[in-house]
Design an enzyme around this catalytic site. Sequence first.
Site, PDB file in Angstrom:
ATOM      1  N   GLU A  56      -7.814 -36.890   7.383  1.00 22.36           N
ATOM      2  CA  GLU A  56      -7.368 -38.076   8.136  1.00 22.36           C
ATOM      3  C   GLU A  56      -6.572 -37.681   9.377  1.00 22.36           C
ATOM      4  O   GLU A  56      -6.658 -38.337  10.420  1.00 22.36           O
ATOM      5  CB  GLU A  56      -6.537 -38.970   7.210  1.00 22.36           C
ATOM      6  CG  GLU A  56      -7.390 -39.512   6.074  1.00 22.36           C
ATOM      7  CD  GLU A  56      -6.571 -40.203   5.008  1.00 22.36           C
ATOM      8  OE1 GLU A  56      -5.932 -39.488   4.201  1.00 22.36           O
ATOM      9  OE2 GLU A  56      -6.552 -41.433   4.983  1.00 22.36           O
ATOM     10  N   ALA A 104      -2.381 -34.900   1.597  1.00 23.77           N
ATOM     11  CA  ALA A 104      -1.000 -35.305   1.368  1.00 23.77           C
ATOM     12  C   ALA A 104      -0.498 -34.522   0.156  1.00 23.77           C
ATOM     13  O   ALA A 104      -1.294 -34.077  -0.680  1.00 23.77           O
ATOM     14  CB  ALA A 104      -0.942 -36.801   1.110  1.00 23.77           C
ATOM     15  N   GLU A 135      -9.671 -38.427  -2.638  1.00 24.91           N
ATOM     16  CA  GLU A 135      -8.596 -39.238  -3.233  1.00 24.91           C
ATOM     17  C   GLU A 135      -9.003 -39.937  -4.520  1.00 24.91           C
ATOM     18  O   GLU A 135      -8.202 -40.062  -5.448  1.00 24.91           O
ATOM     19  CB  GLU A 135      -8.092 -40.272  -2.223  1.00 24.91           C
ATOM     20  CG  GLU A 135      -7.231 -39.709  -1.100  1.00 24.91           C
ATOM     21  CD  GLU A 135      -8.029 -39.233   0.095  1.00 24.91           C
ATOM     22  OE1 GLU A 135      -9.272 -39.131   0.002  1.00 24.91           O
ATOM     23  OE2 GLU A 135      -7.413 -38.958   1.131  1.00 24.91           O
TER      24      GLU A 135
HETATM   25  N1  CAA Z   1      -0.590 -31.150  -2.366  1.00 19.95           N
HETATM   26  C1  CAA Z   1       0.318 -30.295  -2.858  1.00 19.95           C
HETATM   27  N2  CAA Z   1       0.062 -28.994  -3.077  1.00 19.95           N
HETATM   28  C2  CAA Z   1      -1.168 -28.541  -2.759  1.00 19.95           C
HETATM   29  C3  CAA Z   1      -2.167 -29.379  -2.227  1.00 19.95           C
HETATM   30  C4  CAA Z   1      -1.827 -30.752  -2.033  1.00 19.95           C
HETATM   31  N3  CAA Z   1      -2.687 -31.611  -1.474  1.00 19.95           N
HETATM   32  N4  CAA Z   1      -3.274 -28.649  -2.024  1.00 19.95           N
HETATM   33  C5  CAA Z   1      -2.983 -27.393  -2.424  1.00 19.95           C
HETATM   34  N5  CAA Z   1      -1.719 -27.323  -2.864  1.00 19.95           N
HETATM   35  C6  CAA Z   1      -1.012 -26.157  -3.401  1.00 19.95           C
HETATM   36  C7  CAA Z   1      -1.471 -25.833  -4.805  1.00 19.95           C
HETATM   37  O1  CAA Z   1      -0.819 -26.654  -5.743  1.00 19.95           O
HETATM   38  C8  CAA Z   1      -1.066 -24.375  -4.896  1.00 19.95           C
HETATM   39  O2  CAA Z   1       0.323 -24.305  -5.125  1.00 19.95           O
HETATM   40  P1  CAA Z   1       0.906 -23.255  -6.231  1.00 19.95           P
HETATM   41  O3  CAA Z   1       0.545 -21.904  -5.663  1.00 19.95           O
HETATM   42  O4  CAA Z   1       2.369 -23.543  -6.208  1.00 19.95           O
HETATM   43  O5  CAA Z   1       0.215 -23.559  -7.501  1.00 19.95           O
HETATM   44  C9  CAA Z   1      -1.310 -23.851  -3.489  1.00 19.95           C
HETATM   45  O6  CAA Z   1      -1.346 -25.013  -2.639  1.00 19.95           O
HETATM   46  C10 CAA Z   1      -2.651 -23.145  -3.343  1.00 19.95           C
HETATM   47  O7  CAA Z   1      -3.656 -24.009  -3.810  1.00 19.95           O
HETATM   48  P2  CAA Z   1      -4.724 -23.601  -4.964  1.00 19.95           P
HETATM   49  O8  CAA Z   1      -4.138 -22.557  -5.860  1.00 19.95           O
HETATM   50  O9  CAA Z   1      -5.177 -24.874  -5.622  1.00 19.95           O
HETATM   51  O10 CAA Z   1      -5.856 -22.964  -4.069  1.00 19.95           O
HETATM   52  P3  CAA Z   1      -7.426 -22.925  -4.412  1.00 19.95           P
HETATM   53  O11 CAA Z   1      -8.022 -22.035  -3.380  1.00 19.95           O
HETATM   54  O12 CAA Z   1      -7.670 -22.609  -5.829  1.00 19.95           O
HETATM   55  O13 CAA Z   1      -7.930 -24.432  -4.155  1.00 19.95           O
HETATM   56  C11 CAA Z   1      -8.110 -26.513  -2.958  1.00 19.95           C
HETATM   57  C12 CAA Z   1      -7.857 -24.989  -2.873  1.00 19.95           C
HETATM   58  C13 CAA Z   1      -9.547 -26.789  -3.384  1.00 19.95           C
HETATM   59  C14 CAA Z   1      -7.854 -27.089  -1.570  1.00 19.95           C
HETATM   60  C15 CAA Z   1      -7.122 -27.124  -3.996  1.00 19.95           C
HETATM   61  O14 CAA Z   1      -5.802 -26.686  -3.701  1.00 19.95           O
HETATM   62  C16 CAA Z   1      -7.112 -28.625  -3.977  1.00 19.95           C
HETATM   63  O15 CAA Z   1      -8.022 -29.233  -4.527  1.00 19.95           O
HETATM   64  N6  CAA Z   1      -6.069 -29.225  -3.386  1.00 19.95           N
HETATM   65  C17 CAA Z   1      -5.935 -30.672  -3.363  1.00 19.95           C
HETATM   66  C18 CAA Z   1      -6.891 -31.313  -2.382  1.00 19.95           C
HETATM   67  C19 CAA Z   1      -6.769 -32.805  -2.437  1.00 19.95           C
HETATM   68  O16 CAA Z   1      -7.049 -33.447  -3.443  1.00 19.95           O
HETATM   69  N7  CAA Z   1      -6.326 -33.404  -1.327  1.00 19.95           N
HETATM   70  C20 CAA Z   1      -6.148 -34.841  -1.216  1.00 19.95           C
HETATM   71  C21 CAA Z   1      -4.739 -35.184  -1.582  1.00 19.95           C
HETATM   72  S1  CAA Z   1      -4.522 -36.927  -1.763  1.00 19.95           S
HETATM   73  C22 CAA Z   1      -4.295 -37.490  -0.194  1.00 19.95           C
HETATM   74  O17 CAA Z   1      -4.352 -36.775   0.781  1.00 19.95           O
HETATM   75  C23 CAA Z   1      -3.988 -38.960  -0.144  1.00 19.95           C
HETATM   76  C24 CAA Z   1      -3.984 -39.563   1.192  1.00 19.95           C
HETATM   77  O18 CAA Z   1      -4.984 -39.813   1.816  1.00 19.95           O
HETATM   78  C25 CAA Z   1      -2.752 -39.958   1.761  1.00 19.95           C
END
Ligand code: CAA
Length: 263
Positions: free
Chosen positions: A120, A72, A140
């Site tokens: 999910e 998300a 999460e």
């Molecule tokens: N939400 C918003 N933006 C996201 C995102 C997310 N879940 N995942 C990645 N992005 C964005 C990053 O912010 C980045 O944007 P910018 O270029 O503007 O900075 C872009 O996508 C590329 O990502 P990274 O630079 O971080 O890429 P990376 O290769 O270094 O890392 C990754 C990849 C490990 C997937 C990392 O992006 C990450 O950890 N993302 C979040 C993953 C996460 O925690 N997901 C769970 C979200 S909570 C949820 O989903 C709740 C629910 O159940 C409803």
Amino acid sequence: MSNATYNSSDLIDVQERDGVVRLTVNRPKALNALNPEVLDALSEVLDSLEANEGLRAVMLTGAGDKAFVAGADITRMREQTPQQAQAFAGHALDTVRRLEKLPVPVVALVNGFCLGGGCELALACDWAVASDNAMFGQPEVQLGVIPGFGGTQRLPRRVGPAMALDLMTTGRKIDASEALRIGLVNQVMSQAELDDYAEKLAGQLAGNGPRAVGAAKSAVYDGMEQDVDSALKLEQSLFALCFAGDEQQEGMAAFVEKRPARF
Ligand code: CAA
């Protein structure tokens, strides 16, 4: 048919051929993270899919070669109040439930990060095939929340409660081979092979009796919610129902006449 028939937005790309629809979550710069607009677009696509009588299968993937869906959208959730979070999760839960309830196989083609709400979304698909660079997880708790798009219920049903709680309480990411080992995905292949696989699978799924395929899906999901005796009765009724239409006659006639069935 393509996007314009299904969807007023480009956030979900839609391609249809011979009753097989391929959906691509299309926000590659944000690793296809799910925000309310993506959920709206998916919901709009589902309106058309639910009304499409020629539909035979759905494949779901993410744009680019890095992510299926990385969760998300954290930037949007960051400022949410409990009431807003409740509404956001409700929107997602309804949407993925509609995807899951389609009467055709829905297959996730997981082509990279498949995290949080992305995992999910894949769990709401009937099964998943992953590229060997895919990474899965429910991270999460590292953000101070829990899965909110159905993961607490679908993950334990897919991999068992102990493994689900391992993933949900540590937040650790697992690679495609571990996902295969625990039954989170059905097959793993290189990213280059994923498209060919999808093409072959589409032909295979579209060639089977559509009512029978729908009945198999409902026997499994509806049966899993019942005690085993009731579920076996459900299977019996659905089996019998298959003999009420012309699919069974065509399928069995084709076998006897040594020709492919035409459903
Ligand atoms: N939400 C918003 N933006 C996201 C995102 C997310 N879940 N995942 C990645 N992005 C964005 C990053 O912010 C980045 O944007 P910018 O270029 O503007 O900075 C872009 O996508 C590329 O990502 P990274 O630079 O971080 O890429 P990376 O290769 O270094 O890392 C990754 C990849 C490990 C997937 C990392 O992006 C990450 O950890 N993302 C979040 C993953 C996460 O925690 N997901 C769970 C979200 S909570 C949820 O989903 C709740 C629910 O159940 C409803």
